[in-house]
Design an enzyme around this catalytic site. Structure first.
Site, PDB file in Angstrom:
ATOM      1  N   LYS A  52     -24.951 -10.196  52.237  1.00 15.35           N
ATOM      2  CA  LYS A  52     -26.313 -10.410  51.855  1.00 15.35           C
ATOM      3  C   LYS A  52     -26.406 -10.939  50.431  1.00 15.35           C
ATOM      4  O   LYS A  52     -27.384 -11.572  50.054  1.00 15.35           O
ATOM      5  CB  LYS A  52     -27.101  -9.103  51.927  1.00 15.35           C
ATOM      6  CG  LYS A  52     -27.122  -8.472  53.278  1.00 15.35           C
ATOM      7  CD  LYS A  52     -27.844  -7.126  53.255  1.00 15.35           C
ATOM      8  CE  LYS A  52     -27.738  -6.442  54.593  1.00 15.35           C
ATOM      9  NZ  LYS A  52     -28.226  -5.065  54.533  1.00 15.35           N
ATOM     10  N   GLY A  53     -25.371 -10.669  49.652  1.00 18.80           N
ATOM     11  CA  GLY A  53     -25.433 -10.920  48.220  1.00 18.80           C
ATOM     12  C   GLY A  53     -25.656 -12.344  47.789  1.00 18.80           C
ATOM     13  O   GLY A  53     -26.279 -12.598  46.766  1.00 18.80           O
ATOM     14  N   GLU A 108     -20.622 -17.602  47.637  1.00 21.64           N
ATOM     15  CA  GLU A 108     -20.523 -16.159  47.444  1.00 21.64           C
ATOM     16  C   GLU A 108     -21.209 -15.773  46.136  1.00 21.64           C
ATOM     17  O   GLU A 108     -21.342 -16.598  45.230  1.00 21.64           O
ATOM     18  CB  GLU A 108     -19.044 -15.765  47.424  1.00 21.64           C
ATOM     19  CG  GLU A 108     -18.747 -14.307  47.210  1.00 21.64           C
ATOM     20  CD  GLU A 108     -19.242 -13.390  48.308  1.00 21.64           C
ATOM     21  OE1 GLU A 108     -20.481 -13.274  48.471  1.00 21.64           O
ATOM     22  OE2 GLU A 108     -18.425 -12.751  48.978  1.00 21.64           O
ATOM     23  N   ASP A 109     -21.633 -14.525  46.039  1.00 19.92           N
ATOM     24  CA  ASP A 109     -22.269 -14.063  44.808  1.00 19.92           C
ATOM     25  C   ASP A 109     -21.258 -13.751  43.715  1.00 19.92           C
ATOM     26  O   ASP A 109     -21.434 -14.111  42.568  1.00 19.92           O
ATOM     27  CB  ASP A 109     -23.199 -12.872  45.064  1.00 19.92           C
ATOM     28  CG  ASP A 109     -22.518 -11.683  45.719  1.00 19.92           C
ATOM     29  OD1 ASP A 109     -21.345 -11.785  46.154  1.00 19.92           O
ATOM     30  OD2 ASP A 109     -23.163 -10.622  45.832  1.00 19.92           O
ATOM     31  N   ASP A 112     -14.350 -10.787  42.954  1.00 14.68           N
ATOM     32  CA  ASP A 112     -13.840  -9.655  42.188  1.00 14.68           C
ATOM     33  C   ASP A 112     -12.337  -9.541  42.458  1.00 14.68           C
ATOM     34  O   ASP A 112     -11.547 -10.244  41.845  1.00 14.68           O
ATOM     35  CB  ASP A 112     -14.611  -8.399  42.603  1.00 14.68           C
ATOM     36  CG  ASP A 112     -14.399  -7.221  41.693  1.00 14.68           C
ATOM     37  OD1 ASP A 112     -13.247  -6.825  41.486  1.00 14.68           O
ATOM     38  OD2 ASP A 112     -15.388  -6.662  41.198  1.00 14.68           O
ATOM     39  N   LYS A 140     -14.835 -12.676  38.366  1.00 16.72           N
ATOM     40  CA  LYS A 140     -14.308 -11.571  37.568  1.00 16.72           C
ATOM     41  C   LYS A 140     -12.781 -11.595  37.665  1.00 16.72           C
ATOM     42  O   LYS A 140     -12.184 -10.761  38.331  1.00 16.72           O
ATOM     43  CB  LYS A 140     -14.845 -10.259  38.149  1.00 16.72           C
ATOM     44  CG  LYS A 140     -15.423  -9.305  37.159  1.00 16.72           C
ATOM     45  CD  LYS A 140     -15.671  -7.961  37.819  1.00 16.72           C
ATOM     46  CE  LYS A 140     -17.130  -7.689  37.942  1.00 16.72           C
ATOM     47  NZ  LYS A 140     -17.397  -6.274  38.279  1.00 16.72           N
ATOM     48  N   PHE A 161     -19.861  -3.605  35.743  1.00 10.89           N
ATOM     49  CA  PHE A 161     -20.537  -3.542  37.036  1.00 10.89           C
ATOM     50  C   PHE A 161     -21.873  -4.263  36.912  1.00 10.89           C
ATOM     51  O   PHE A 161     -22.762  -3.812  36.206  1.00 10.89           O
ATOM     52  CB  PHE A 161     -20.733  -2.102  37.495  1.00 10.89           C
ATOM     53  CG  PHE A 161     -21.085  -2.028  38.949  1.00 10.89           C
ATOM     54  CD1 PHE A 161     -22.404  -2.032  39.369  1.00 10.89           C
ATOM     55  CD2 PHE A 161     -20.091  -2.009  39.909  1.00 10.89           C
ATOM     56  CE1 PHE A 161     -22.732  -1.997  40.710  1.00 10.89           C
ATOM     57  CE2 PHE A 161     -20.408  -1.967  41.252  1.00 10.89           C
ATOM     58  CZ  PHE A 161     -21.728  -1.975  41.657  1.00 10.89           C
ATOM     59  N   VAL A 162     -21.976  -5.406  37.605  1.00 11.01           N
ATOM     60  CA  VAL A 162     -23.159  -6.247  37.489  1.00 11.01           C
ATOM     61  C   VAL A 162     -24.030  -6.171  38.731  1.00 11.01           C
ATOM     62  O   VAL A 162     -23.538  -5.971  39.842  1.00 11.01           O
ATOM     63  CB  VAL A 162     -22.781  -7.725  37.213  1.00 11.01           C
ATOM     64  CG1 VAL A 162     -22.194  -7.877  35.832  1.00 11.01           C
ATOM     65  CG2 VAL A 162     -21.832  -8.248  38.267  1.00 11.01           C
ATOM     66  N   ASP A 168     -25.736  -6.092  44.190  1.00  4.84           N
ATOM     67  CA  ASP A 168     -26.387  -4.796  44.334  1.00  4.84           C
ATOM     68  C   ASP A 168     -25.464  -3.635  44.013  1.00  4.84           C
ATOM     69  O   ASP A 168     -24.258  -3.798  43.867  1.00  4.84           O
ATOM     70  CB  ASP A 168     -26.885  -4.638  45.772  1.00  4.84           C
ATOM     71  CG  ASP A 168     -25.746  -4.361  46.756  1.00  4.84           C
ATOM     72  OD1 ASP A 168     -25.830  -3.384  47.508  1.00  4.84           O
ATOM     73  OD2 ASP A 168     -24.756  -5.137  46.772  1.00  4.84           O
ATOM     74  N   ARG A 174     -30.866  -6.136  44.076  1.00  2.47           N
ATOM     75  CA  ARG A 174     -30.625  -7.519  44.488  1.00  2.47           C
ATOM     76  C   ARG A 174     -31.735  -8.458  44.014  1.00  2.47           C
ATOM     77  O   ARG A 174     -31.506  -9.624  43.781  1.00  2.47           O
ATOM     78  CB  ARG A 174     -30.523  -7.634  46.013  1.00  2.47           C
ATOM     79  CG  ARG A 174     -29.292  -7.029  46.609  1.00  2.47           C
ATOM     80  CD  ARG A 174     -29.208  -7.383  48.095  1.00  2.47           C
ATOM     81  NE  ARG A 174     -28.247  -6.580  48.808  1.00  2.47           N
ATOM     82  CZ  ARG A 174     -26.948  -6.807  48.873  1.00  2.47           C
ATOM     83  NH1 ARG A 174     -26.439  -7.834  48.223  1.00  2.47           N
ATOM     84  NH2 ARG A 174     -26.150  -6.028  49.564  1.00  2.47           N
TER      85      ARG A 174
END
Length: 189
Positions: A52-53, A108-109, A112, A140, A161-162, A168, A174
Site C-alpha cells: 500500500k505504501g 516502491e515507497d 530498506d 536506506k 524510522f520514517v 506507515d 500514510r
C-alpha cells in the site's frame, strides 16, 4: 506537524520537486521509439505500484512521466506490524498483466533491507520482461541485508524510522504529506 513526528526530513514541496525530477529521469530511460511513440520494446512502459505504501508516490510519479504507460499493482509484505523486516516476503496480490517482453518499472515507497525488492526482481525476471527497474521514493542503504540497488532514488535517508507520503507504522501516518521521523516513544524504539 503531527505530534508523533520528531522532525520533518522532506517537506511536501521538496517531495513534489524530486518526483518531477524522477519523472524526467524515467522518461529519459524509456524514451519512445520515434516511429511508434511507444517504449523501446514497442509497447508502453508498465509501471507497477507496490501496495500500500507506494500509492501516493506512485500516483504523483506516473503523472510526472510524459510517456505512454500502463499501470498495475502488487501487494508484498515483509514487515507486518514491526519496524524491522522479517526477511519473509509474501505476495498478497500478483500482477494481472503479462509482462513478457515488456519494460517494467517497479515503484516502491522505501528500500530498506533490500530483501523484498531483490526477491521481487527475481520473480519478475523469471516472467520474461524486456527489463525490470526499480524506482523508490526513499533509499536506506545503511540497512541493506542483501545486495540490491534501486535504479531511481528520490532521497537517501539514514537509519531512522520514517513515516508519511505512504509510509506507515502499524497502518498509521500514510496520509502525512511530508516524510518525517517517528518518535521512538511511539513504536517502543
Amino acid at each position: 506537524m503531527h505530534p508523533d513526528i520528531q522532525e520533518i526530513l522532506f517537506s511536501q514541496e521538496q517531495i513534489a520537486a524530486r518526483v518531477h525530477e524522477l519523472g524526467a529521469a524515467v522518461a529519459a530511460q524509456y524514451a519512445p521509439v520515434p516511429s511508434s511513440g511507444e517504449g523501446p520494446a514497442g509497447r508502453p512502459l508498465l509501471a507497477v505500484g507496490i501496495l500500500k505504501g507506494s500509492v501516493p508516490f506512485f500516483a504523483d510519479l506516473i503523472r510526472a512521466v510524459p510517456l505512454p504507460l500502463e499501470i498495475d499493482f502488487m501487494a508484498l509484505s515483509s514487515y507486518g506490524c514491526g519496524t524491522v523486516s522479517s526477511g519473509e516476503v509474501r505476495i498478497a496480490k500478483d500482477l494481472g498483466t503479462d509482462i513478457a517482453g515488456r519494460d517494467v518499472l517497479v515503484v516502491e515507497d522505501i528500500v530498506d533491507s533490500g530483501r523484498t525488492l531483490a526477491c521481487l526482481k527475481r520473480l519478475l525476471a523469471a516472467r520474461g520482461p524486456r527489463s525490470v527497474r526499480v524506482c523508490t521514493l526513499l533509499d536506506k542503504p545503511s540497512r541493506r541485508a542483501v545486495p540490491f540497488e534501486p535504479d531511481f532514488v528520490g532521497f537517501t535517508v539514514g537509519d531512522v524510522f520514517v513515516v508519511g507520503c505512504g509510509m506507515d507504522y502499524a497502518g498509521r501516518y500514510r496520509n502525512l504529506p511530508y516524510i518525517g521521523v517517528l518518535k521512538p516513544s511511539v513504536y517502543g524504539g
